[in-house]
Design a protein around this motif. Structure first.
Motif, mmCIF file in Angstrom:
data_model
loop_
_atom_site.group_PDB
_atom_site.id
_atom_site.type_symbol
_atom_site.label_atom_id
_atom_site.label_comp_id
_atom_site.label_asym_id
_atom_site.label_seq_id
_atom_site.Cartn_x
_atom_site.Cartn_y
_atom_site.Cartn_z
ATOM 1 N N LYS A 119 -4.692 1.281 -9.386
ATOM 2 C CA LYS A 119 -4.613 2.606 -9.469
ATOM 3 C C LYS A 119 -5.832 3.059 -8.302
ATOM 4 N N ALA A 120 -6.479 2.975 -8.825
ATOM 5 C CA ALA A 120 -7.246 2.998 -7.469
ATOM 6 C C ALA A 120 -7.328 3.340 -5.849
ATOM 7 N N LYS A 121 -6.471 1.801 -5.495
ATOM 8 C CA LYS A 121 -6.004 1.315 -4.132
ATOM 9 C C LYS A 121 -4.389 2.452 -3.888
ATOM 10 N N ASN A 122 -3.826 2.841 -5.062
ATOM 11 C CA ASN A 122 -2.606 2.269 -5.007
ATOM 12 C C ASN A 122 -2.084 1.802 -4.449
ATOM 13 N N THR A 123 -2.358 0.437 -4.638
ATOM 14 C CA THR A 123 -1.762 -0.693 -4.337
ATOM 15 C C THR A 123 -0.879 -1.277 -5.444
ATOM 16 N N ALA A 175 0.395 -1.381 -0.409
ATOM 17 C CA ALA A 175 -0.289 0.330 -0.074
ATOM 18 C C ALA A 175 0.787 1.526 0.349
ATOM 19 N N ALA A 176 0.631 2.227 -0.987
ATOM 20 C CA ALA A 176 1.548 3.568 -0.811
ATOM 21 C C ALA A 176 0.726 4.337 -0.664
ATOM 22 N N SER A 177 1.467 5.776 0.078
ATOM 23 C CA SER A 177 0.433 6.923 0.459
ATOM 24 C C SER A 177 1.956 7.607 -0.054
ATOM 25 N N GLY A 178 1.179 9.513 -0.172
ATOM 26 C CA GLY A 178 2.296 10.509 0.247
ATOM 27 C C GLY A 178 1.938 10.963 -0.495
ATOM 28 N N ARG A 179 2.493 10.115 -2.655
ATOM 29 C CA ARG A 179 2.617 10.786 -3.281
ATOM 30 C C ARG A 179 1.490 11.017 -4.158
ATOM 31 N N THR A 180 1.090 11.682 -5.788
ATOM 32 C CA THR A 180 1.102 10.811 -6.514
ATOM 33 C C THR A 180 1.604 9.820 -7.854
ATOM 34 N N PHE A 181 1.913 8.323 -8.013
ATOM 35 C CA PHE A 181 3.091 7.036 -8.445
ATOM 36 C C PHE A 181 3.127 7.485 -9.854
#
Length: 119
Positions: free
Chosen positions: A74-78, A23-29
């Motif tokens: 992409k929707a889950k940033n995962t 799970a990624a967070s903190g930015r637009t990847f």
């Protein structure tokens, strides 16, 4: 601040399957490459595979090609690492990492998740 959190590790028998999540967070990847690495006991960390977030192109180490698959939601940033036909030599701590597209190194790392594979 980029944060990566792996989950899904655990003991599995040889020949079995396991799916790891990151799970990624903190930015637009959208301009990132996401990678999976592993560190077997007593050995150095090694590249497993990677995925370009925007287009979805994937790359794999020869040792896992045909058995492991990387995907992203992409929707889950995962990002996911589907591992099939596991072997005892796949035993390692698995890490998720993120790199700005075009840069040579992965700047952001998760804490790792253990995957022991029993024979």
């Amino acid at each position: 601040q980029v944060q990566l959190v792996e989950s899904g590790g655990g003991l599995v028998q040889a020949g079995g399957s396991l799916r790891l999540s990151c799970a990624a967070s903190g930015r637009t990847f959208s301009t990132y490459t996401m990678g999976w690495f592993r560190q077997p006991p007593g050995k150095e960390r090694e590249f497993v595979g990677s995925i370009i977030w925007s287009g979805g192109s994937t790359y794999y180490a020869d040792s896992v090609k045909g058995r492991f698959t990387i995907s992203r939601d992409k929707a889950k940033n995962t990002v996911y690492l589907q591992m099939n036909s596991l072997k005892p030599e796949d035993t390692a701590v698995y890490y998720c990492a993120a790199s700005v597209l075009g840069q040579a190194s992965f700047a952001y790392w998760g804490q790792g998740t253990q995957v022991p594979v029993s024979s």
